[in-house]
Design a protein around this motif. Structure first.
Motif, PDB file in Angstrom:
ATOM      1  N   ILE A 345      50.799 107.283  59.139  1.00 43.55           N
ATOM      2  CA  ILE A 345      51.995 108.134  59.200  1.00 43.55           C
ATOM      3  C   ILE A 345      51.747 109.461  58.495  1.00 43.55           C
ATOM      4  N   SER A 346      50.966 109.438  57.393  1.00 46.54           N
ATOM      5  CA  SER A 346      50.694 110.677  56.645  1.00 46.54           C
ATOM      6  C   SER A 346      49.918 111.685  57.486  1.00 46.54           C
ATOM      7  N   LYS A 347      49.289 111.212  58.542  1.00 47.97           N
ATOM      8  CA  LYS A 347      48.550 112.103  59.444  1.00 47.97           C
ATOM      9  C   LYS A 347      49.420 112.658  60.568  1.00 47.97           C
ATOM     10  N   GLY A 348      50.741 112.432  60.477  1.00 53.39           N
ATOM     11  CA  GLY A 348      51.649 113.032  61.453  1.00 53.39           C
ATOM     12  C   GLY A 348      52.077 112.130  62.583  1.00 53.39           C
ATOM     13  N   ILE A 349      51.720 110.850  62.551  1.00 52.59           N
ATOM     14  CA  ILE A 349      52.115 109.914  63.605  1.00 52.59           C
ATOM     15  C   ILE A 349      53.511 109.376  63.301  1.00 52.59           C
ATOM     16  N   ASP A 350      54.374 109.345  64.310  1.00 49.47           N
ATOM     17  CA  ASP A 350      55.741 108.838  64.150  1.00 49.47           C
ATOM     18  C   ASP A 350      55.713 107.362  63.743  1.00 49.47           C
ATOM     19  N   GLY A 351      56.415 107.036  62.642  1.00 50.42           N
ATOM     20  CA  GLY A 351      56.432 105.665  62.160  1.00 50.42           C
ATOM     21  C   GLY A 351      57.025 104.680  63.147  1.00 50.42           C
ATOM     22  N   LYS A 352      57.842 105.180  64.090  1.00 43.91           N
ATOM     23  CA  LYS A 352      58.426 104.280  65.080  1.00 43.91           C
ATOM     24  C   LYS A 352      57.375 103.720  66.033  1.00 43.91           C
ATOM     25  N   ARG A 353      56.208 104.348  66.072  1.00 43.59           N
ATOM     26  CA  ARG A 353      55.148 103.897  66.984  1.00 43.59           C
ATOM     27  C   ARG A 353      54.236 102.853  66.332  1.00 43.59           C
ATOM     28  N   ILE A 354      54.505 102.520  65.070  1.00 43.57           N
ATOM     29  CA  ILE A 354      53.623 101.601  64.349  1.00 43.57           C
ATOM     30  C   ILE A 354      54.462 100.497  63.715  1.00 43.57           C
ATOM     31  N   THR A 355      54.138  99.270  64.018  1.00 47.82           N
ATOM     32  CA  THR A 355      54.742  98.133  63.336  1.00 47.82           C
ATOM     33  C   THR A 355      53.653  97.406  62.554  1.00 47.82           C
ATOM     34  N   TYR A 356      54.085  96.579  61.598  1.00 41.93           N
ATOM     35  CA  TYR A 356      53.072  95.840  60.852  1.00 41.93           C
ATOM     36  C   TYR A 356      53.589  94.469  60.452  1.00 41.93           C
ATOM     37  N   ASP A 357      52.643  93.559  60.255  1.00 42.74           N
ATOM     38  CA  ASP A 357      52.939  92.207  59.792  1.00 42.74           C
ATOM     39  C   ASP A 357      51.917  91.846  58.725  1.00 42.74           C
ATOM     40  N   ALA A 358      52.339  90.989  57.797  1.00 39.33           N
ATOM     41  CA  ALA A 358      51.443  90.530  56.742  1.00 39.33           C
ATOM     42  C   ALA A 358      51.402  89.008  56.761  1.00 39.33           C
ATOM     43  N   PHE A 359      50.200  88.429  56.776  1.00 41.83           N
ATOM     44  CA  PHE A 359      50.050  86.988  56.925  1.00 41.83           C
ATOM     45  C   PHE A 359      49.359  86.313  55.734  1.00 41.83           C
ATOM     46  N   GLY A 360      49.055  87.085  54.671  1.00 44.17           N
ATOM     47  CA  GLY A 360      48.391  86.457  53.535  1.00 44.17           C
ATOM     48  C   GLY A 360      47.096  85.798  53.970  1.00 44.17           C
ATOM     49  N   GLU A 361      46.911  84.525  53.562  1.00 47.08           N
ATOM     50  CA  GLU A 361      45.691  83.797  53.921  1.00 47.08           C
ATOM     51  C   GLU A 361      45.924  82.850  55.098  1.00 47.08           C
ATOM     52  N   ALA A 362      47.024  83.042  55.839  1.00 45.20           N
ATOM     53  CA  ALA A 362      47.406  82.091  56.888  1.00 45.20           C
ATOM     54  C   ALA A 362      46.499  82.143  58.117  1.00 45.20           C
ATOM     55  N   LYS A 363      45.788  83.276  58.340  1.00 46.11           N
ATOM     56  CA  LYS A 363      44.998  83.403  59.569  1.00 46.11           C
ATOM     57  C   LYS A 363      43.559  83.790  59.226  1.00 46.11           C
ATOM     58  N   LEU A 364      42.854  82.854  58.638  1.00 49.58           N
ATOM     59  CA  LEU A 364      41.440  83.080  58.321  1.00 49.58           C
ATOM     60  C   LEU A 364      40.608  83.117  59.598  1.00 49.58           C
ATOM     61  N   VAL A 365      39.536  83.935  59.579  1.00 47.27           N
ATOM     62  CA  VAL A 365      38.681  84.049  60.774  1.00 47.27           C
ATOM     63  C   VAL A 365      37.467  83.122  60.698  1.00 47.27           C
ATOM     64  N   ASN A 366      37.341  82.404  59.577  1.00 50.22           N
ATOM     65  CA  ASN A 366      36.218  81.481  59.444  1.00 50.22           C
ATOM     66  C   ASN A 366      36.658  80.261  58.653  1.00 50.22           C
ATOM     67  N   GLU A 367      35.669  79.461  58.198  1.00 55.27           N
ATOM     68  CA  GLU A 367      35.979  78.182  57.554  1.00 55.27           C
ATOM     69  C   GLU A 367      36.303  78.319  56.076  1.00 55.27           C
ATOM     70  N   CYS A 368      36.384  79.541  55.538  1.00 57.24           N
ATOM     71  CA  CYS A 368      36.473  79.758  54.092  1.00 57.24           C
ATOM     72  C   CYS A 368      37.881  79.540  53.557  1.00 57.24           C
ATOM     73  N   ASN A 369      38.352  78.283  53.576  1.00 54.72           N
ATOM     74  CA  ASN A 369      39.663  77.978  53.016  1.00 54.72           C
ATOM     75  C   ASN A 369      39.517  77.540  51.562  1.00 54.72           C
TER      76      ASN A 369
END
Length: 392
Positions: A345-369
């Motif tokens: 957004i600081s680079k001039g992109i409208d915030g309405k065009r960007i959404t975000y989600d936070a998943f913590g450690e819920a979606k690991l990409v490997n076996e490292c639990n």
């Protein structure tokens, strides 16, 4: 002789069509209320027994009410079928009733203030006359059993209209507490007299069918009249055929243009998708939500893509590795997601065009639990912000 018989047949058909058209004239019953304001006054019944969602109609032991009007609402209902409504209610938990799975030792007050959005199911089912069902969701604040709590609400109900303005409203609302540690869920039923005003009328589906029939009748009447003269009929058929051929020609041209346009759009979308996939992910250091210079370079490329594609919308999902508590990792991923979005957004992109989600450690990409030892490099694969396309 055949020509005379044909004319007599066409005249008879025209006469029958005129009679049918007279029967299809619009009447008052063909109008419906499309938008209006409405107030209701009635009473409410509260079931906060602890098993209200299993035994809905335990009137004797679980339902609480007062012997006078105890619910008032005002709302505005729109042509789309959506309605916005504010509701105030009062009740009393009666001594001896079951409240939160125990016998209530004394009378206690119940106060509720709720706001809801509802949808008229007749928009899906078609107009059903006096029966007007609806569903809704909302939120509110309830003070019950000496416990205040915010609630998430789900509503189902129906209205039956006795006239253009007066009717009856019946509904049931499930209320799920926002604070499950100190308060419980409950059900509130209501019945009341409804009065609607500032009513704007429209034509019902049946009325639209009548209008369609009348339009069809006028077209048929003209065709029958034209058909009485054989020559005119042949000329009309030739004209219609020429028009049809012209329409098909135009339609084919439009279809070819539309296909070319779609192919170009698909190619552009594929290019953008490929560019975003090539960017990869933003990776964070352990216990950090700060962007490195390499991360910023990656995001600068994303900014350039967004600038070149003004209708593109993206979603940022932030993650952590498995080390640390679930609560801490959720907080950290939210920080990572927000820092990533804030930079874009600081680079001039409208915030309405960007959404975000936070998943913590819920979606690991490997076996490292939590139960699997891993190298720092493998853990690092999980400390990331991912970029996905939401809409072109």
């Amino acid at each position: 002789m055949k020509t005379i018989n044909r004319v007599i047949f066409l005249l008879a058909l025209l006469f029958i069509s005129i009679i049918n058209a007279q029967e299809a004239q619009l009447t008052k019953k063909d109008s419906i209320a499309e938008s209006f304001w409405m107030v209701t006054l009635g009473t409410n019944f509260v079931d906060d027994s602890g098993d209200e969602f299993r035994e809905l109609f335990d009137f004797e032991e679980a339902w609480n009410t007062v012997p006078y009007p105890s619910r008032i609402s005002i709302g505005h209902y729109f042509k789309s079928g959506l309605g916005l409504e504010a509701i105030g209610s009062y009740n009393k938990y009666n001594e001896g009733k079951i409240i939160d799975d125990v016998v209530n030792p004394q009378d206690t007050d119940y106060l509720g203030l709720d706001f809801r959005v509802s949808y008229d199911l007749n928009k899906i089912l078609g107009e059903t006359g006096f029966f007007d069902p609806y569903i809704g969701v909302g939120a509110g604040y309830t003070d019950a059993n000496n416990q205040g709590r915010g609630t998430y609400n789900a509503i189902v109900g129906f209205r039956t209209w006795l006239s253009d303005h007066w009717g009856l409203d019946f509904n049931s609302t499930g209320k799920w507490t926002m604070n499950s540690e100190n308060s419980t869920n409950h059900v509130q039923h209501a019945v009341g007299v409804a009065y609607r005003f500032n009513v704007k009328k429209g034509i019902s589906r049946r009325g639209e069918e009548k209008l369609a029939f009348l339009e069809e009748f006028e077209d048929k009447q003209q065709r029958i009249k034209d058909s009485i003269d054989a020559k005119q009929k042949e000329d009309e058929k030739a004209r219609l055929l020429a028009e049809q051929l012209e329409r098909e020609k135009v339609a084919n041209q439009l279809a070819a243009e539309e296909k070319a346009k779609k192919d170009a759009e698909d190619a552009e979308r594929a290019r953008i998708k490929s560019e975003i996939e090539e960017l990869g992910n933003v990776y964070f250091k352990l216990n950090s939500s700060y962007l490195t210079s390499n991360d910023k370079k990656l995001l600068d490329k994303l900014v350039m893509i967004l600038e070149d594609s003004p209708t593109l919308e993206v979603n940022i999902t932030a993650h952590t590795d498995s080390r640390g508590t679930d609560k801490y990792n959720q907080w950290l991923s939210e920080r990572r997601a927000k820092r990533t979005v804030d930079y874009i957004i600081s680079k001039g992109i409208d915030g309405k065009r960007i959404t975000y989600d936070a998943f913590g450690e819920a979606k690991l990409v490997n076996e490292c639990n939590d139960n699997t030892p891993c190298s720092e490099e493998k853990h690092g694969h999980n400390r990331r912000s991912e970029i996905t396309i939401v809409s072109f």
